[in-house]
Design a protein around this motif. Structure first.
Motif, PDB file in Angstrom:
ATOM      1  N   GLY A 265      71.250  73.986   6.294  1.00 44.71           N
ATOM      2  CA  GLY A 265      70.820  72.936   5.375  1.00 44.71           C
ATOM      3  C   GLY A 265      71.995  72.294   4.658  1.00 44.71           C
ATOM      4  O   GLY A 265      72.705  72.947   3.899  1.00 44.71           O
ATOM      5  N   VAL A 266      72.218  71.019   4.920  1.00 47.14           N
ATOM      6  CA  VAL A 266      73.328  70.296   4.308  1.00 47.14           C
ATOM      7  C   VAL A 266      72.829  69.644   3.016  1.00 47.14           C
ATOM      8  O   VAL A 266      71.750  69.058   2.981  1.00 47.14           O
ATOM      9  N   PHE A 267      73.630  69.738   1.954  1.00 48.66           N
ATOM     10  CA  PHE A 267      73.232  69.123   0.688  1.00 48.66           C
ATOM     11  C   PHE A 267      74.419  68.423   0.058  1.00 48.66           C
ATOM     12  O   PHE A 267      75.576  68.710   0.370  1.00 48.66           O
TER      13      PHE A 267
ATOM     14  N   LYS B  73      62.192  83.222  -0.101  1.00 51.03           N
ATOM     15  CA  LYS B  73      62.741  82.745   1.167  1.00 51.03           C
ATOM     16  C   LYS B  73      64.235  82.482   1.010  1.00 51.03           C
ATOM     17  O   LYS B  73      64.678  81.814   0.083  1.00 51.03           O
ATOM     18  N   MET B  74      65.016  83.018   1.947  1.00 54.50           N
ATOM     19  CA  MET B  74      66.464  82.861   1.893  1.00 54.50           C
ATOM     20  C   MET B  74      66.887  81.577   2.597  1.00 54.50           C
ATOM     21  O   MET B  74      66.438  81.286   3.703  1.00 54.50           O
ATOM     22  N   LEU B  75      67.730  80.811   1.930  1.00 55.42           N
ATOM     23  CA  LEU B  75      68.257  79.568   2.487  1.00 55.42           C
ATOM     24  C   LEU B  75      69.729  79.741   2.824  1.00 55.42           C
ATOM     25  O   LEU B  75      70.462  80.426   2.106  1.00 55.42           O
ATOM     26  N   GLU B  76      70.151  79.106   3.898  1.00 51.02           N
ATOM     27  CA  GLU B  76      71.576  78.989   4.186  1.00 51.02           C
ATOM     28  C   GLU B  76      71.938  77.517   4.005  1.00 51.02           C
ATOM     29  O   GLU B  76      71.315  76.640   4.603  1.00 51.02           O
ATOM     30  N   LEU B  77      72.942  77.261   3.172  1.00 46.44           N
ATOM     31  CA  LEU B  77      73.297  75.901   2.816  1.00 46.44           C
ATOM     32  C   LEU B  77      74.770  75.636   3.093  1.00 46.44           C
ATOM     33  O   LEU B  77      75.596  76.554   3.086  1.00 46.44           O
ATOM     34  N   VAL B  78      75.076  74.366   3.314  1.00 48.91           N
ATOM     35  CA  VAL B  78      76.461  73.949   3.470  1.00 48.91           C
ATOM     36  C   VAL B  78      76.631  72.638   2.712  1.00 48.91           C
ATOM     37  O   VAL B  78      75.757  71.772   2.728  1.00 48.91           O
ATOM     38  N   TYR B  79      77.759  72.510   2.023  1.00 48.16           N
ATOM     39  CA  TYR B  79      78.016  71.336   1.183  1.00 48.16           C
ATOM     40  C   TYR B  79      78.561  70.197   2.028  1.00 48.16           C
ATOM     41  O   TYR B  79      79.379  70.405   2.930  1.00 48.16           O
ATOM     42  N   ILE B  80      78.133  68.987   1.715  1.00 51.62           N
ATOM     43  CA  ILE B  80      78.478  67.819   2.525  1.00 51.62           C
ATOM     44  C   ILE B  80      79.989  67.633   2.659  1.00 51.62           C
ATOM     45  O   ILE B  80      80.478  67.266   3.740  1.00 51.62           O
TER      46      ILE B  80
ATOM     47  N   THR C 154      79.716  78.628   3.986  1.00 48.76           N
ATOM     48  CA  THR C 154      78.289  78.378   3.778  1.00 48.76           C
ATOM     49  C   THR C 154      77.813  79.258   2.625  1.00 48.76           C
ATOM     50  O   THR C 154      78.511  80.182   2.191  1.00 48.76           O
ATOM     51  N   PHE C 155      76.617  78.969   2.124  1.00 39.85           N
ATOM     52  CA  PHE C 155      76.085  79.682   0.968  1.00 39.85           C
ATOM     53  C   PHE C 155      74.679  80.184   1.278  1.00 39.85           C
ATOM     54  O   PHE C 155      73.939  79.561   2.045  1.00 39.85           O
ATOM     55  N   HIS C 156      74.335  81.304   0.668  1.00 42.17           N
ATOM     56  CA  HIS C 156      72.995  81.869   0.816  1.00 42.17           C
ATOM     57  C   HIS C 156      72.360  82.020  -0.566  1.00 42.17           C
ATOM     58  O   HIS C 156      72.989  82.545  -1.494  1.00 42.17           O
ATOM     59  N   ILE C 157      71.129  81.556  -0.681  1.00 40.86           N
ATOM     60  CA  ILE C 157      70.423  81.613  -1.954  1.00 40.86           C
ATOM     61  C   ILE C 157      68.929  81.553  -1.676  1.00 40.86           C
ATOM     62  O   ILE C 157      68.493  80.905  -0.710  1.00 40.86           O
ATOM     63  N   THR C 158      68.131  82.235  -2.501  1.00 40.31           N
ATOM     64  CA  THR C 158      66.684  82.146  -2.327  1.00 40.31           C
ATOM     65  C   THR C 158      66.172  80.841  -2.945  1.00 40.31           C
ATOM     66  O   THR C 158      66.824  80.233  -3.796  1.00 40.31           O
ATOM     67  N   VAL C 159      64.995  80.449  -2.507  1.00 40.45           N
ATOM     68  CA  VAL C 159      64.387  79.230  -3.039  1.00 40.45           C
ATOM     69  C   VAL C 159      64.187  79.349  -4.548  1.00 40.45           C
ATOM     70  O   VAL C 159      64.446  78.413  -5.305  1.00 40.45           O
TER      71      VAL C 159
ATOM     72  N   SER D  29      83.187  78.193 -11.682  1.00 46.46           N
ATOM     73  CA  SER D  29      84.056  78.901 -10.752  1.00 46.46           C
ATOM     74  C   SER D  29      83.257  79.405  -9.552  1.00 46.46           C
ATOM     75  O   SER D  29      83.828  79.703  -8.508  1.00 46.46           O
ATOM     76  N   ASP D  30      81.933  79.468  -9.698  1.00 43.78           N
ATOM     77  CA  ASP D  30      81.046  79.764  -8.572  1.00 43.78           C
ATOM     78  C   ASP D  30      80.833  78.447  -7.819  1.00 43.78           C
ATOM     79  O   ASP D  30      80.235  77.502  -8.340  1.00 43.78           O
ATOM     80  N   LEU D  31      81.331  78.370  -6.584  1.00 42.39           N
ATOM     81  CA  LEU D  31      81.349  77.092  -5.872  1.00 42.39           C
ATOM     82  C   LEU D  31      79.962  76.542  -5.601  1.00 42.39           C
ATOM     83  O   LEU D  31      79.744  75.326  -5.674  1.00 42.39           O
ATOM     84  N   LEU D  32      79.006  77.403  -5.288  1.00 41.87           N
ATOM     85  CA  LEU D  32      77.668  76.888  -5.042  1.00 41.87           C
ATOM     86  C   LEU D  32      77.114  76.235  -6.301  1.00 41.87           C
ATOM     87  O   LEU D  32      76.529  75.143  -6.243  1.00 41.87           O
ATOM     88  N   THR D  33      77.296  76.883  -7.443  1.00 39.82           N
ATOM     89  CA  THR D  33      76.843  76.295  -8.705  1.00 39.82           C
ATOM     90  C   THR D  33      77.557  74.970  -8.974  1.00 39.82           C
ATOM     91  O   THR D  33      76.939  73.993  -9.397  1.00 39.82           O
TER      92      THR D  33
END
Length: 376
Positions: free
Chosen positions: A133-135, A167-174, A201-206, A229-233
């Motif tokens: 999932g690209v965001f 549900k676990m998501l796998e995400l990648v930043y644009i 890539t990042f993993h996070i629940t819905v 400092s948390d890149l996903l955040t």
């Protein structure tokens, strides 16, 4: 010069990629959009050194559209290149769903196979990215990104629907996707595999995704910036802001006023403390206290002031006269009682930073006059 063709140029990834490509004057970018005539595609293919094949559908009205676009357009590109004996580098945006048994995934898998066959037959360099999932900015909500949908709805003050919070998501930043795609321009392919991977890539629940976005929304009330400092955040914060309507960019801050002037808190952080500002009227002295652990920085950004400090147990007073004519920061160490006095005829404005958030239950603030001759 490098001639680049981007199919799906009007899509989320396409727009972000093209924006970066166009910053390089050595690259000629040709854009193929959904409703362009196929003759335009052929013209671009004639000169292309690299093809970023990003065009595709994932939510058509009829399932037949999956095959027609995702596989069919790929076949059209490959056939023309073979007929013209051309072998540009092809970077294909596929999906993790290519490994799943659904119409969209099957069409992406079939497109992959068309490209792999072309590479085997012609020796063309083909690189396939099965993206999760690209965001990021410009992603269409209510389409194929839960991040985009959540950001859009929360930013527009609407409730979001969560069917499975675990549900676990796998995400990648644009930006990570675009940077990896750009690298393909200059890096030779390593190994025999067709498949390339985004390094980060990042993993996070819905449920956790929703919680983080709600905290980001609430910054306007709490003033607390999350841990960037948390890149996903950090990337979620950046993405969320891109969904706010232009007429909603600004927000008011509470102002605390008294006879001395006013105080306004600006930004707070559990990791980095807080920033606040004050206005102070003519002749008013603020402070006359010290801290054991808390440290601060003072910066006068309008007017002129005397900042005085005295080490606890010492009679010597240190004075810094600071003004907006020569902006500087004065550090306030622990164990120094300190004050700031407006010595102009107009209000002064001072910007402050403290290394920790104010805790009314443990303020770490103790009254003590700086000037000895003003004590009882």
């Amino acid at each position: 010069m490098i001639n680049v063709l981007v199919t799906g140029a009007g899509g989320f990834i396409g727009k972000n990629l093209i924006d970066v490509l166009q910053q390089d004057k050595k690259i000629i970018v040709n854009q193929y959009h959904r409703n362009d005539d196929v003759s335009q595609l052929y013209q671009y293919l004639n000169n292309a050194d690299i093809v970023y094949h990003l065009a595709g559908v994932n939510r058509p009205k009829e399932n037949e559209e999956f095959t027609k676009v995702n596989k069919g357009l790929t076949e059209t590109i490959v056939k023309y290149l073979k007929d013209q004996n051309k072998t540009p580098l092809i970077v294909f945006s596929s999906s993790r769903q290519a490994e799943m048994n659904n119409p969209y995934g099957q069409s992406k898998k079939e497109a992959e196979e068309v490209l792999k066959k072309f590479s085997i037959e012609t020796g063309a360099d083909v690189r396939i990215y099965q993206l999760p999932g690209v965001f990021g900015k410009w992603c269409k909500p209510h389409y194929n990104s839960v991040v985009a949908t959540f950001c859009h709805e929360i930013a527009h003050h609407r409730e979001i629907d969560i069917h499975d919070a675990d549900k676990m998501l796998e995400l990648v930043y644009i930006d990570d996707v675009v940077n990896s795609f750009i690298d393909c321009l200059y890096e030779k392919k390593m190994g025999k595999t067709f498949y390339q991977h985004i390094k980060q890539t990042f993993h996070i629940t819905v449920g956790e995704l929703a919680n983080r976005l709600y905290k980001i929304r609430d910054i306007r009330k709490s003033l607390i910036i999350p841990d960037l400092s948390d890149l996903l955040t950090k990337y979620l914060y950046t993405t969320y802001l891109s969904y706010i309507e232009p007429n909603d960019f600004s927000y008011r801050l509470p102002t605390h006023k008294d006879s001395r002037g006013s105080l306004i808190e600006l930004i707070k952080s559990h990791q980095a403390g807080q920033i606040f500002m004050s206005t102070t009227k003519k002749g008013v002295i603020r402070g006359n206290h010290y801290h054991h652990t808390k440290v601060e920085k003072f910066c006068v950004i309008k007017g002129t002031a005397n900042i005085k400090l005295r080490k606890i147990g010492n009679d010597k007073t240190i004075t810094y006269t600071v003004s907006d004519q020569n902006i500087e920061i004065v550090d306030i160490p622990p164990g120094y009682t300190h004050s700031i006095e407006n010595i102009t005829d107009e209000e002064i404005i001072v910007l402050f930073w403290a290394n920790e958030l104010f805790d009314p239950n443990n303020p770490d603030t103790f009254y003590l006059q700086v000037d000895r001759d003003k004590t009882d």
